[in-house]
Design a protein around this motif. Structure first.
Motif, PDB file in Angstrom:
ATOM      1  N   UNK A 174      45.755  35.974  19.053  1.00 37.77           N
ATOM      2  CA  UNK A 174      44.867  35.767  19.681  1.00 37.77           C
ATOM      3  C   UNK A 174      45.436  35.576  21.837  1.00 37.77           C
ATOM      4  N   UNK A 175      46.054  36.957  21.947  1.00 40.16           N
ATOM      5  CA  UNK A 175      47.011  37.396  23.153  1.00 40.16           C
ATOM      6  C   UNK A 175      45.837  37.856  23.813  1.00 40.16           C
ATOM      7  N   UNK A 176      45.727  37.627  24.980  1.00 39.72           N
ATOM      8  CA  UNK A 176      44.377  38.045  25.835  1.00 39.72           C
ATOM      9  C   UNK A 176      44.733  38.550  27.298  1.00 39.72           C
ATOM     10  N   UNK A 177      44.299  39.265  27.415  1.00 41.26           N
ATOM     11  CA  UNK A 177      43.932  39.710  29.079  1.00 41.26           C
ATOM     12  C   UNK A 177      43.189  38.457  30.000  1.00 41.26           C
ATOM     13  N   UNK A 178      44.081  38.198  30.928  1.00 36.96           N
ATOM     14  CA  UNK A 178      42.751  36.985  31.470  1.00 36.96           C
ATOM     15  C   UNK A 178      42.000  37.772  32.851  1.00 36.96           C
ATOM     16  N   UNK A 179      40.611  37.549  31.943  1.00 33.69           N
ATOM     17  CA  UNK A 179      39.917  38.792  32.992  1.00 33.69           C
ATOM     18  C   UNK A 179      39.118  36.998  33.559  1.00 33.69           C
ATOM     19  N   UNK A 180      38.045  37.585  34.462  1.00 37.73           N
ATOM     20  CA  UNK A 180      37.149  36.407  34.647  1.00 37.73           C
ATOM     21  C   UNK A 180      36.492  35.445  33.998  1.00 37.73           C
ATOM     22  N   UNK A 181      36.734  35.463  32.889  1.00 40.04           N
ATOM     23  CA  UNK A 181      35.570  34.926  31.859  1.00 40.04           C
ATOM     24  C   UNK A 181      36.791  33.984  30.634  1.00 40.04           C
ATOM     25  N   UNK A 182      38.319  34.213  30.737  1.00 40.90           N
ATOM     26  CA  UNK A 182      39.042  34.642  30.192  1.00 40.90           C
ATOM     27  C   UNK A 182      38.871  33.150  29.690  1.00 40.90           C
ATOM     28  N   UNK A 183      38.441  31.903  30.102  1.00 45.80           N
ATOM     29  CA  UNK A 183      38.428  30.418  29.288  1.00 45.80           C
ATOM     30  C   UNK A 183      37.822  30.364  28.653  1.00 45.80           C
ATOM     31  N   UNK A 184      36.274  31.261  28.578  1.00 47.94           N
ATOM     32  CA  UNK A 184      35.215  31.132  27.441  1.00 47.94           C
ATOM     33  C   UNK A 184      35.143  32.090  26.386  1.00 47.94           C
ATOM     34  N   UNK A 185      35.398  33.223  27.781  1.00 47.74           N
ATOM     35  CA  UNK A 185      35.473  34.308  26.128  1.00 47.74           C
ATOM     36  C   UNK A 185      36.253  35.660  26.573  1.00 47.74           C
ATOM     37  N   UNK A 186      37.304  35.000  25.689  1.00 47.22           N
ATOM     38  CA  UNK A 186      38.201  35.608  26.175  1.00 47.22           C
ATOM     39  C   UNK A 186      38.596  37.134  25.321  1.00 47.22           C
ATOM     40  N   UNK A 187      39.591  38.855  26.607  1.00 51.08           N
ATOM     41  CA  UNK A 187      39.001  39.350  25.469  1.00 51.08           C
ATOM     42  C   UNK A 187      40.700  39.704  25.046  1.00 51.08           C
TER      43      UNK A 187
END
Length: 173
Positions: free
Chosen positions: A53-66
């Protein structure tokens, strides 16, 4: 420093929320299929209790995380280098010393031959300086100006040694 023609996604501060060139999960996954170098200058979140579940904090990370899980499911045959200019993108933590699931390994599993990531926190100014010097080193001697990603390990080694000479006690600050 993307080469000419590589897609560039930016998230300019104060801009409307849904511009076509914002780094969202969908746009990044789409653009990754056609670029040679993927450079992420952003934050990363790691989740030691669930490393996938680790992710890059992109523009939509709260709703659609990468997430790591997303990256492990795609093949990115055109991408030759992923540069993760985000803190601790290759660090899992002390509680999982034998586990190698993190953002950097996810890019490796997606078939990228070269991945540059951070094991610790690094300041924005040092990160920017390292990136500029690295891309300069990758393009050195090239008449076409296209970075030679096969020199990534050498270039990173060279740049970090140069940085350590300048800031021997704290090269990450």
């Amino acid at each position: 420093m993307p080469r000419h023609g590589d897609p560039l996604l930016v998230d300019p501060p104060g801009q409307p929320r849904h511009l076509p060139h914002q780094p969202t999960r969908a746009t990044v996954l789409d653009r990754l299929r056609s670029c040679a170098i993927a450079h992420f200058a952003c934050h990363g979140d790691r989740f030691p209790e669930d490393p996938s579940g680790s992710k890059l904090v992109l523009h939509d990370h709260a709703t659609e995380p990468l997430t790591v899980a997303d990256l492990m499911r795609v093949r990115l045959d055109h991408v030759r280098l992923a540069y993760l200019s985000a803190c601790r993108t290759a660090y899992q933590g002390r509680q999982l010393l034998d586990d190698s699931v993190h953002l950097a390994s996810a890019f490796q599993l997606a078939s990228l031959p070269h991945v540059i990531a951070a094991l610790w926190e690094i300041s924005d100014s040092v990160s920017s300086s390292v990136a500029g010097d690295l891309y300069e080193c990758l393009a050195k001697g090239r008449t076409d100006g296209v970075p030679d990603t096969d020199r990534a390990a050498y270039a990173l080694h060279y740049v970090i040694r140069k940085l350590r000479q300048k800031h021997f006690d704290m090269p990450s600050t």
